[in-house]
Scaffold this motif. Structure first.
Motif, PDB file in Angstrom:
ATOM      1  N   ILE A  30      -0.611  18.391   7.097  1.00 14.47           N
ATOM      2  CA  ILE A  30      -0.856  17.938   5.727  1.00 14.47           C
ATOM      3  C   ILE A  30      -2.323  17.514   5.628  1.00 14.47           C
ATOM      4  O   ILE A  30      -2.755  16.630   6.365  1.00 14.47           O
ATOM      5  CB  ILE A  30       0.071  16.762   5.367  1.00 14.47           C
ATOM      6  CG1 ILE A  30       1.537  17.180   5.606  1.00 14.47           C
ATOM      7  CG2 ILE A  30      -0.139  16.326   3.927  1.00 14.47           C
ATOM      8  CD1 ILE A  30       2.538  16.072   5.364  1.00 14.47           C
ATOM      9  N   PRO A  31      -3.090  18.147   4.746  1.00 18.75           N
ATOM     10  CA  PRO A  31      -4.531  17.871   4.704  1.00 18.75           C
ATOM     11  C   PRO A  31      -4.833  16.497   4.096  1.00 18.75           C
ATOM     12  O   PRO A  31      -3.991  15.877   3.445  1.00 18.75           O
ATOM     13  CB  PRO A  31      -5.079  18.989   3.816  1.00 18.75           C
ATOM     14  CG  PRO A  31      -3.932  19.383   2.965  1.00 18.75           C
ATOM     15  CD  PRO A  31      -2.692  19.167   3.772  1.00 18.75           C
ATOM     16  N   GLU A  32      -6.068  16.061   4.311  1.00 17.01           N
ATOM     17  CA  GLU A  32      -6.504  14.731   3.885  1.00 17.01           C
ATOM     18  C   GLU A  32      -6.369  14.525   2.376  1.00 17.01           C
ATOM     19  O   GLU A  32      -5.926  13.482   1.911  1.00 17.01           O
ATOM     20  CB  GLU A  32      -7.973  14.562   4.279  1.00 17.01           C
ATOM     21  CG  GLU A  32      -8.243  13.321   5.078  1.00 17.01           C
ATOM     22  CD  GLU A  32      -9.632  13.419   5.697  1.00 17.01           C
ATOM     23  OE1 GLU A  32     -10.455  12.563   5.362  1.00 17.01           O
ATOM     24  OE2 GLU A  32      -9.876  14.364   6.482  1.00 17.01           O
ATOM     25  N   ASP A  33      -6.726  15.585   1.623  1.00 16.45           N
ATOM     26  CA  ASP A  33      -6.761  15.407   0.165  1.00 16.45           C
ATOM     27  C   ASP A  33      -5.444  15.806  -0.503  1.00 16.45           C
ATOM     28  O   ASP A  33      -5.423  16.158  -1.674  1.00 16.45           O
ATOM     29  CB  ASP A  33      -7.911  16.229  -0.427  1.00 16.45           C
ATOM     30  CG  ASP A  33      -7.704  17.714  -0.168  1.00 16.45           C
ATOM     31  OD1 ASP A  33      -6.873  18.043   0.705  1.00 16.45           O
ATOM     32  OD2 ASP A  33      -8.362  18.527  -0.836  1.00 16.45           O
ATOM     33  N   PHE A  34      -4.345  15.774   0.272  1.00 24.24           N
ATOM     34  CA  PHE A  34      -3.061  16.241  -0.227  1.00 24.24           C
ATOM     35  C   PHE A  34      -2.654  15.536  -1.523  1.00 24.24           C
ATOM     36  O   PHE A  34      -2.344  16.164  -2.531  1.00 24.24           O
ATOM     37  CB  PHE A  34      -1.996  16.027   0.858  1.00 24.24           C
ATOM     38  CG  PHE A  34      -0.602  16.363   0.424  1.00 24.24           C
ATOM     39  CD1 PHE A  34      -0.226  17.687   0.227  1.00 24.24           C
ATOM     40  CD2 PHE A  34       0.342  15.367   0.215  1.00 24.24           C
ATOM     41  CE1 PHE A  34       1.061  18.011  -0.161  1.00 24.24           C
ATOM     42  CE2 PHE A  34       1.636  15.684  -0.185  1.00 24.24           C
ATOM     43  CZ  PHE A  34       1.990  17.008  -0.372  1.00 24.24           C
ATOM     44  N   ALA A  35      -2.701  14.196  -1.516  1.00 22.76           N
ATOM     45  CA  ALA A  35      -2.226  13.444  -2.675  1.00 22.76           C
ATOM     46  C   ALA A  35      -3.126  13.672  -3.887  1.00 22.76           C
ATOM     47  O   ALA A  35      -2.656  13.837  -5.010  1.00 22.76           O
ATOM     48  CB  ALA A  35      -2.164  11.955  -2.331  1.00 22.76           C
ATOM     49  N   ARG A  36      -4.466  13.722  -3.638  1.00 26.77           N
ATOM     50  CA  ARG A  36      -5.388  13.931  -4.750  1.00 26.77           C
ATOM     51  C   ARG A  36      -5.195  15.326  -5.346  1.00 26.77           C
ATOM     52  O   ARG A  36      -5.131  15.499  -6.558  1.00 26.77           O
ATOM     53  CB  ARG A  36      -6.838  13.755  -4.278  1.00 26.77           C
ATOM     54  CG  ARG A  36      -7.423  12.421  -4.755  1.00 26.77           C
ATOM     55  CD  ARG A  36      -8.777  12.201  -4.126  1.00 26.77           C
ATOM     56  NE  ARG A  36      -8.664  12.084  -2.673  1.00 26.77           N
ATOM     57  CZ  ARG A  36      -9.441  12.729  -1.804  1.00 26.77           C
ATOM     58  NH1 ARG A  36     -10.389  13.537  -2.226  1.00 26.77           N
ATOM     59  NH2 ARG A  36      -9.272  12.556  -0.497  1.00 26.77           N
ATOM     60  N   ALA A  37      -5.046  16.322  -4.447  1.00 25.03           N
ATOM     61  CA  ALA A  37      -4.853  17.693  -4.924  1.00 25.03           C
ATOM     62  C   ALA A  37      -3.538  17.814  -5.693  1.00 25.03           C
ATOM     63  O   ALA A  37      -3.433  18.584  -6.642  1.00 25.03           O
ATOM     64  CB  ALA A  37      -4.863  18.666  -3.749  1.00 25.03           C
ATOM     65  N   ALA A  38      -2.563  17.010  -5.280  1.00 26.15           N
ATOM     66  CA  ALA A  38      -1.268  17.075  -5.955  1.00 26.15           C
ATOM     67  C   ALA A  38      -1.388  16.652  -7.411  1.00 26.15           C
ATOM     68  O   ALA A  38      -0.716  17.194  -8.283  1.00 26.15           O
ATOM     69  CB  ALA A  38      -0.260  16.193  -5.229  1.00 26.15           C
ATOM     70  N   LEU A  39      -2.267  15.716  -7.672  1.00 25.26           N
ATOM     71  CA  LEU A  39      -2.471  15.269  -9.053  1.00 25.26           C
ATOM     72  C   LEU A  39      -2.993  16.410  -9.903  1.00 25.26           C
ATOM     73  O   LEU A  39      -2.652  16.547 -11.070  1.00 25.26           O
ATOM     74  CB  LEU A  39      -3.452  14.096  -9.084  1.00 25.26           C
ATOM     75  CG  LEU A  39      -2.894  12.764  -8.570  1.00 25.26           C
ATOM     76  CD1 LEU A  39      -3.973  11.687  -8.641  1.00 25.26           C
ATOM     77  CD2 LEU A  39      -1.665  12.364  -9.366  1.00 25.26           C
TER      78      LEU A  39
END
Lengths: 377, 371
Positions: A109-118
């Motif tokens: 799971i990449p670092e920016d997973f949550a931000r990209a999800a937005l």
């Protein structure tokens, strides 16, 4: 009929069949094959074997370390195919574990997973152990579909109403939970009958030639075809007994009863048993000793099991290999069995396999007549 | 133990074996036949799967979806006019899956508001072929999700997460290397045991074994004289199979070929001892054969050759671990597919060593008691 013959065709066949029956009854090894093998196969196929992934060892490299990423890991775990995940620091360690065979899948799971999800543009990486391709393909599919259905806006909307272009409602007919057990056990009778008809007939005939009783039979006023038929008829009876064991065993122990016509099942079995017995007779004619007979029949049985489609779907085999498998009686019998046992078909659905089996029997009978010239010494 | 006596016995055995064309044919034909028939059968692909389509919508969107499913060659769509006809085809096994597109498919696809009811497609799979249905389901889901996003122009925000899946060691998930590596285990366990069992029993029955015991040769020398040539022939089989797998199927070991041959040669010794044990405990050749064949059922089914051990219930897994072939097949796949070396495999190798020592000891005892 020649002058010296007191009995007609039917009389001779009956007398030889009766003789054969008494021989069988006194052979403990034969009884072992008839009774022990069905039980062993039933247990193995019913309880032990499955292509369905289970206890899959996997690991997660969670660089995101957010509630959302942990939720994704929980969702994958919740499918029930996996062991509890191992948390790893880096992909290098994961690759090493994959190389050693300690892991089957690695989720990154990449670092920016949550931000990209937005932004609705999140991505994860799945590394699989391709050394086990069948499991890897299934696991890849499972993880992808969990990810595709993973609702990145989880807290706002319940999962069901996640916006998606369209929904697919899949239903597995004849086998709602898609259990391999149903697939194997539907064809159980085919496996058992192949073993029985081939090895027992081939061994029996060669054994008789070795001990000299075949010559004795030849000296009787009977014709070769009568001898062959007289020897085979009792085996047809035993085969129906084995069919009963297979069907009742699968039904009583696992609740898998034939859904279609019982009459069609009985009718389909006859040409298959005759064709398999004819192969056994041919093997015995080719072999010089019982050891050779066993070698030839065993190495006919094994490809039968693999290429016919009783254990693996024949439709996935490459061109050429699939066609080679169509020479085997077991291929057509298992097609017919699945139509009757799993899908609830009747005569209407199995006329083609029956026709194919009958044709195979006819060809084999011609071969047997050609090979089985009375030979003395 | 005298080397000269052993050499005489070895010469005798080699001559006896080579004089029998049937055994020689078996030694060459069976490994190759097994290799070629097993290596093709495992497939994770979905190709030319017959897909029955009941297109109630008959719109451009539904036709585009069907065309897209057919495009990759995975599905062969066949149109059905009624639901009955489609269900009949499923029962007859004429189609492997049925796709039912509802009449309002296009309207629902274009007119829907975000968060509203998504149009539903119904897919009926032929569960009687469980592997096929499982593969087809995963594939269809993937392709439909991808084309679904294209069908909805403008693109509603996709809620899901894209998963990039990559398989290491075998990017195409080709079944051939997996089966090739397993076939070594199958041939070296089954064929070896069978040939040894039959050879030794026949010798005992023919009385030549007794004759040998009258010579100054010791039991151990007689045994080694019997086993070493057989072992050498199976080692030759290993090399032959490696060559054929490499040249014909393009499957070479990823790890060290020499290491693989060494491990295999040692494993042959284990199988030979098993064959000796069966022959020592049988009165006739037929009995020895029956024992071997009966032992081969768990060999094929439980050793992981065809079905992953991981998927079995726990007690069955323990049984599987007790079969030497399980460990050899694991080692063989590790070397062939993942390029593992001795250090990665030390535990499995140790187990194989243990099994080998145990079986050699047991079979020697059984045979000397017999003699």
């Amino acid at each position: 009929m020649s002058g010296g013959r007191r009995f007609g065709f039917v009389g001779s066949v009956r007398a030889l069949a009766w003789r054969e029956r008494s021989v069988m009854r006194h052979d403990p090894a034969f009884l072992g094959v008839v009774v022990a093998q069905p039980v062993m196969m039933l247990m193995l196929l019913g309880f032990a074997l499955s292509n369905e992934p289970a206890n899959v060892p996997w690991a997660v490299v969670d660089r995101s370390q957010t509630a959302l990423s942990r939720q994704l890991v929980r969702d994958v775990s919740a499918t029930g195919y996996f062991l509890p995940p191992r948390a790893l620091e880096g992909t290098a360690e994961g690759r090493e574990l994959l190389a050693r065979g300690d892991l089957l899948a690695l989720l990154v799971i990449p670092e920016d997973f949550a931000r990209a999800a937005l932004r609705g543009d999140s991505e994860v990486q799945v590394l699989l152990d391709g050394a086990d391709p069948l499991s890897a393909a299934r696991i890849g599919g499972i993880v992808s579909s969990v990810a595709a259905q993973f609702d990145t806006t989880r807290r706002a909307l319940p999962a069901r109403e996640a916006p998606r272009s369209f929904e697919i409602r899949g239903r597995f007919w004849f086998n709602p939970t898609l259990e391999d057990r149903d697939f194997f056990l539907a064809a159980l009778a085919g496996m058992l009958l192949t073993n029985l008809c081939l090895s027992v007939t081939a061994l029996g005939l060669v054994g008789e030639r070795e001990s000299g009783t075949y010559e004795q039979t030849l000296s009787l006023p009977t014709r070769p075809l009568e001898i062959v038929l007289g020897k085979l008829l009792p085996y047809v009876g035993v085969s129906y007994g084995v069919l009963a064991i297979a069907v009742l065993g699968a039904g009583l122990v696992f609740g898998i009863w034939p859904r279609g016509s019982w009459l069609a099942l009985l009718a389909l079995t006859l040409p298959f048993v005759l064709a398999s017995l004819a192969i056994g007779v041919l093997v015995s004619a080719l072999a010089r000793s019982s050891a050779q007979a066993v070698f030839i029949s065993v190495f006919f049985i094994l490809p039968s099991m693999i290429l016919s489609g009783v254990l693996l779907p024949y439709r996935l085999m490459p061109d050429g290999v699939r066609e080679v498998g169509a020479i085997l009686p077991l291929r057509w019998y298992q097609i017919g069995l699945r139509r009757i046992v799993s899908r609830g078909g009747g005569f209407e659905e199995v006329w083609l396999p029956m026709l194919a089996l009958t044709a195979q029997f006819a060809v084999l009978l011609l071969l047997v007549r050609w090979r089985m010239k009375p030979r003395l010494g | 133990m005298s080397l000269r006596r052993l050499r005489t016995l070895l010469q005798r055995e080699v001559r006896a074996t080579l004089r029998d064309p049937f055994t020689v044919a078996v030694l060459i034909a069976v490994p190759l036949a097994a290799l070629l028939s097993f290596s093709f059968v495992l497939s994770t692909e979905v190709v030319r799967l017959r897909l029955g389509v009941l297109d109630g919508s008959a719109s451009s969107a539904s036709r585009r979806l069907v065309a897209e499913l057919a495009a990759g060659g995975a599905f062969e769509p066949r149109a059905f006019a009624t639901r009955d006809a489609l269900e009949q085809a499923l029962v007859g096994g004429d189609v492997s899956a049925g796709l039912v597109i509802p009449p309002d498919f296009e309207r629902a696809l274009q007119g829907r508001s975000p968060g509203g009811d998504a149009p539903q497609l119904q897919v009926l799979y032929d569960g009687a072929e469980s592997v096929l249905a499982g593969n087809a389901e995963a594939f269809l889901r993937g392709i439909a999700t991808a084309s679904g996003a294209q069908l909805v122009r403008g693109g509603a925000p996709a809620g899901g997460v894209r998963a990039t899946v990559r398989a290491l060691f075998n990017p195409d998930l080709d079944g051939t290397p997996f089966m090739v590596a397993g076939t070594f285990g199958f041939v070296l366990s089954f064929l070896t045991t069978l040939i040894t069992a039959v050879a030794v029993v026949n010798e005992r029955l023919g009385g030549t074994f007794d004759q040998l015991q009258l010579t100054p040769a010791s039991n151990l020398e007689i045994l080694l004289g019997k086993l070493l040539p057989l072992g050498a022939m199976f080692a030759f089989d290993v090399v032959l199979m490696m060559g054929v797998a490499g040249l014909l199927l393009g499957v070479w070991p990823r790890g060290s070929a020499l290491f693989f041959v060494w491990v295999s040669a040692f494993y042959v010794l284990t199988s030979l001892s098993m064959g000796l044990f069966f022959s020592a405990t049988s009165a006739t050749a037929a009995e020895a054969v029956q024992k071997t064949v009966l032992a081969s059922v768990p060999l094929v089914q439980l050793s992981g050759f065809a079905f992953p051990i991981r998927n079995m219930p726990q007690p069955v897994q323990w049984v599987a671990e007790l079969i030497p072939a399980t460990h050899y097949i694991r080692v063989s796949r590790a070397i062939y597919l993942r390029g593992a070396g001795p250090l990665d495999l030390w535990f499995e190798l140790l187990l194989l060593l243990g099994f080998g020592a145990l079986l050699v000891g047991v079979s020697l005892r059984a045979l000397s008691r017999r003699a």
